[in-house]
Design an enzyme around this catalytic site. Structure first.
Site, mmCIF file in Angstrom:
data_model
loop_
_atom_site.group_PDB
_atom_site.id
_atom_site.type_symbol
_atom_site.label_atom_id
_atom_site.label_comp_id
_atom_site.label_asym_id
_atom_site.label_seq_id
_atom_site.Cartn_x
_atom_site.Cartn_y
_atom_site.Cartn_z
ATOM 1 N N ASP A 163 -7.908 6.287 4.588
ATOM 2 C CA ASP A 163 -8.318 5.153 5.372
ATOM 3 C C ASP A 163 -9.493 5.104 5.927
ATOM 4 O OD1 ASP A 163 -6.036 4.364 4.276
ATOM 5 O OD2 ASP A 163 -4.732 5.209 6.200
ATOM 6 N N HIS A 202 1.061 4.900 6.809
ATOM 7 C CA HIS A 202 0.717 5.250 5.259
ATOM 8 C C HIS A 202 0.596 6.409 5.947
ATOM 9 C CE1 HIS A 202 -2.960 2.077 5.076
ATOM 10 N NE2 HIS A 202 -1.617 2.256 3.511
ATOM 11 N N SER A 234 0.852 -1.191 0.211
ATOM 12 C CA SER A 234 0.003 0.127 -0.051
ATOM 13 C C SER A 234 0.420 1.204 0.000
ATOM 14 C CB SER A 234 -0.573 0.194 1.302
ATOM 15 O OG SER A 234 -0.396 -0.004 2.282
#
Length: 178
Positions: free
Chosen positions: A121, A95, A55
């Site tokens: 998210d 992230h 990701s």
């Protein structure tokens, strides 16, 4: 080979066997002390993490080993890569901070997104949670070693690999004892 190692263990007297067990215990306790020391120095409950998914590509790839800090007095910034835990999930997520939301009372909330993901998210957060706070942050990425964490991924995805690695380490210790 395995039978030879077992024969070596059988030939050891009690003193040699105890020495091997104590040596192994010293290695394990030293590793734990180093880990706890890193926790104190970095301010992070997990100073080292492995990227488990794609990701964050192209910034980080699956298997990259990240070094984290989590000093509470540093403000969170847009663009910074954070590792956070969400209620109900055991595995932390790596992230990038996408947006900041600062309130008049000084509290800061932020939204994250994986570089390789098409949406933010909010779908990963706990039900009803729209923003993260500093208490959700495990650490902030400060450096990395590419692909070093693949061993960890292989051991989790292929349990037989884990046992093979442990068996090899055990054989190494037996063969290289003094």
């Amino acid at each position: 080979m395995l039978q030879g190692a077992l024969d070596d263990v059988k030939r050891m007297n009690k003193r040699q066997f105890l020495y091997q067990v104590l040596s192994f215990g010293m290695i394990v306790s030293s590793a734990l002390m180093i880990w706890k020391g890193l926790m104190v120095v970095t301010g992070s409950e997990s100073p080292i993490v492995v990227v488990l998914s794609g990701s964050m590509e192209p910034a980080f790839h699956r298997g990259d080993l990240l070094f984290l800090t989590n000093y509470q007095d540093e403000p969170v910034r847009v663009g910074e890569i954070v590792v956070f835990k969400v209620e109900g999930r055991d595995i932390p997520i790596v992230h990038r901070v996408l947006k900041l939301h600062e309130k008049e009372n000084g509290t800061v909330k932020f939204l994250t997104k994986g570089d390789n993901n098409s949406v933010d998210d909010r779908g990963l957060y706990a039900p009803g949670q729209l923003w993260l706070t500093k208490k959700d942050v495990v650490g902030r990425a400060r450096g990395f070693l590419p692909y070093v964490g693949m061993v960890t991924i292989y051991m989790n995805e292929y349990p037989k690999f884990k046992y093979a690695v442990l068996a090899c380490l055990g054989l190494y210790v037996l063969v290289h004892r003094e």
